[in-house]
Every structure is written in C-alpha cells, then in structure tokens.
Motif scaffolding. Sequence first.
Motif, mmCIF file in Angstrom:
data_model
loop_
_atom_site.group_PDB
_atom_site.id
_atom_site.type_symbol
_atom_site.label_atom_id
_atom_site.label_comp_id
_atom_site.label_asym_id
_atom_site.label_seq_id
_atom_site.Cartn_x
_atom_site.Cartn_y
_atom_site.Cartn_z
ATOM 1 N N PHE A 38 0.822 -1.200 0.000
ATOM 2 C CA PHE A 38 0.000 0.000 0.000
ATOM 3 C C PHE A 38 0.866 1.264 0.000
ATOM 4 C CE2 PHE A 38 -2.391 3.377 2.170
ATOM 5 C CZ PHE A 38 -3.450 3.497 1.285
ATOM 6 N N LEU A 39 1.933 1.264 0.781
ATOM 7 C CA LEU A 39 2.777 2.444 0.937
ATOM 8 C C LEU A 39 3.765 2.666 -0.209
ATOM 9 C CD1 LEU A 39 3.731 2.038 4.703
ATOM 10 C CD2 LEU A 39 2.050 3.629 3.732
ATOM 11 N N ALA A 40 4.046 1.631 -0.977
ATOM 12 C CA ALA A 40 5.136 1.649 -1.950
ATOM 13 C C ALA A 40 5.098 2.838 -2.913
ATOM 14 C CB ALA A 40 5.175 0.340 -2.724
ATOM 15 N N GLY A 41 3.954 3.232 -3.386
ATOM 16 C CA GLY A 41 3.885 4.298 -4.374
ATOM 17 C C GLY A 41 3.713 5.685 -3.800
ATOM 18 N N PHE A 42 3.588 5.810 -2.480
ATOM 19 C CA PHE A 42 3.317 7.112 -1.873
ATOM 20 C C PHE A 42 4.546 7.998 -1.834
ATOM 21 C CE2 PHE A 42 -0.613 5.356 -0.363
ATOM 22 C CZ PHE A 42 -1.438 6.456 -0.220
ATOM 23 N N LYS A 43 4.288 9.287 -1.993
ATOM 24 C CA LYS A 43 5.303 10.321 -1.811
ATOM 25 C C LYS A 43 4.762 11.258 -0.735
ATOM 26 C CE LYS A 43 7.151 14.171 -4.371
ATOM 27 N NZ LYS A 43 7.192 14.789 -5.693
ATOM 28 N N ILE A 44 5.614 11.639 0.202
ATOM 29 C CA ILE A 44 5.238 12.588 1.245
ATOM 30 C C ILE A 44 5.461 14.001 0.694
ATOM 31 C CG2 ILE A 44 5.681 13.379 3.598
ATOM 32 C CD1 ILE A 44 4.676 10.506 3.499
ATOM 33 N N VAL A 45 4.467 14.860 0.851
ATOM 34 C CA VAL A 45 4.586 16.245 0.413
ATOM 35 C C VAL A 45 4.301 17.170 1.595
ATOM 36 C CG1 VAL A 45 3.978 15.718 -1.987
ATOM 37 C CG2 VAL A 45 2.174 16.361 -0.379
ATOM 38 N N ALA A 46 4.705 18.421 1.442
ATOM 39 C CA ALA A 46 4.429 19.440 2.460
ATOM 40 C C ALA A 46 3.526 20.476 1.806
ATOM 41 C CB ALA A 46 5.721 20.067 2.962
ATOM 42 N N GLY A 47 2.252 20.174 1.756
ATOM 43 C CA GLY A 47 1.286 21.038 1.093
ATOM 44 C C GLY A 47 0.901 20.440 -0.250
ATOM 45 N N LEU A 48 -0.384 20.433 -0.499
ATOM 46 C CA LEU A 48 -0.880 19.850 -1.742
ATOM 47 C C LEU A 48 -0.888 20.888 -2.852
ATOM 48 C CD1 LEU A 48 -3.840 17.797 -0.264
ATOM 49 C CD2 LEU A 48 -1.628 16.922 -1.044
ATOM 50 N N ALA A 57 0.747 11.983 0.177
ATOM 51 C CA ALA A 57 0.256 12.220 1.528
ATOM 52 C C ALA A 57 0.824 13.547 1.989
ATOM 53 C CB ALA A 57 0.682 11.101 2.468
ATOM 54 N N ASN A 58 -0.039 14.402 2.494
ATOM 55 C CA ASN A 58 0.375 15.718 2.972
ATOM 56 C C ASN A 58 0.894 15.578 4.405
ATOM 57 O OD1 ASN A 58 0.796 18.442 3.071
ATOM 58 N ND2 ASN A 58 -1.344 18.975 3.402
ATOM 59 N N GLY A 59 2.058 14.944 4.520
ATOM 60 C CA GLY A 59 2.664 14.676 5.819
ATOM 61 C C GLY A 59 2.260 13.312 6.359
ATOM 62 N N SER A 97 7.390 6.203 8.408
ATOM 63 C CA SER A 97 7.803 7.600 8.443
ATOM 64 C C SER A 97 8.217 8.035 7.042
ATOM 65 C CB SER A 97 8.947 7.815 9.442
ATOM 66 O OG SER A 97 10.075 7.062 9.057
ATOM 67 N N GLY A 98 8.584 9.284 6.918
ATOM 68 C CA GLY A 98 9.041 9.806 5.633
ATOM 69 C C GLY A 98 9.129 11.314 5.660
ATOM 70 N N LYS A 99 10.007 11.859 4.807
ATOM 71 C CA LYS A 99 10.209 13.301 4.702
ATOM 72 C C LYS A 99 9.516 13.817 3.447
ATOM 73 C CE LYS A 99 14.954 12.997 6.178
ATOM 74 N NZ LYS A 99 16.318 13.377 5.855
ATOM 75 N N PRO A 100 9.080 15.079 3.473
ATOM 76 C CA PRO A 100 8.512 15.667 2.259
ATOM 77 C C PRO A 100 9.485 15.545 1.086
ATOM 78 C CG PRO A 100 8.054 17.080 4.112
ATOM 79 C CD PRO A 100 8.995 16.010 4.607
ATOM 80 N N GLY A 101 8.933 15.193 -0.071
ATOM 81 C CA GLY A 101 9.736 15.029 -1.270
ATOM 82 C C GLY A 101 10.311 13.635 -1.433
ATOM 83 N N GLU A 102 10.059 12.763 -0.468
ATOM 84 C CA GLU A 102 10.613 11.406 -0.514
ATOM 85 C C GLU A 102 9.511 10.371 -0.411
ATOM 86 O OE1 GLU A 102 13.625 10.954 2.454
ATOM 87 O OE2 GLU A 102 14.792 12.640 1.702
ATOM 88 N N GLY A 103 9.902 9.136 -0.623
ATOM 89 C CA GLY A 103 8.985 8.024 -0.428
ATOM 90 C C GLY A 103 8.859 7.682 1.041
#
Length: 137
Positions: A38-48, A57-59, A97-103
């Motif tokens: 489920f998580l494999a394709g997600f990217k963490i962002v800081a603001g949509l 995911a917005n964080g 966990s994850g940082k904005p701009g990363e998987g």
Amino acid sequence: MGTRSLTVFQETDGTEIAVMYRHFDGYPTGHGDELARFLAGFKIVAGLGTGDKAPVANGIACLAAQVVAHFKTEPGGFYLHAAGTRDIGEEYVYTVSGKPGEGVTMRCENGDGKKLYEGPAVDFSGVAASAMDEVQP
C-alpha cells in the motif's frame, strides 16, 4: 490466537502521530507485505499542489489517515491507540515515516525489539520472507 501487530506513524523527529493495532495476520509476510504494498507508491509532500500525482500524503498524519481508511473496512480487526502505546500483545511493530519530497520508509521489529528491516517501503516485500525465517523456530 492471532499474530498481533502495531503500526506506528512517526514524524522524522521521532514524534508519534498514532498507533494502529492489528489483531491478526501481523507477521511480516502478512501485514508487513500488505502495508508495504500500500505504501510503496506514496510520496510525502508538504502542502498539496495542483500538479501532485496520486498517491501523495500531505505529511505523516495524512498518510496515517489513508492507511487506516485502507485497512479498516469492517468492525473489529483494526483499532487506533494513542501515540506511544506498546505492550498490548504485539508480536511485531511496524514504524512508518518519511520526509517531504521522498517516499515512505518502514521499520519492522519483532516483539523483543529486534530490527528485522529498515528502509524504503517499496523494498520491504523482498525481505519479509527472510525476516520470518529469522523468527520461526
């Protein structure tokens, strides 16, 4: 009796957002693989933004809500607990966990706190079977 697990959602500074308890199939080749897929394709962002392509995911708090929505399809089986919850019968703990701009990254530990995996969620599936071999008698 089920194989219980916890999924901990954690900011990069170590702050926990929430803990999701799974009552059954919590082992790495069960919940671990399902969670990683489920998580494999997600990217963490800081603001949509308008150009964001799914899945994003917005964080971590946004990601946690999406994970709960994915897994919680009927009563029972999955429950939310307060951040910091431990020692409720879990045999595995998955930390997301994850940082904005990363998987998204995952860590898997057995009930004794032994780390079985830590790295990108997308790479988890290949190690789940070997992690199980480590903990089987």
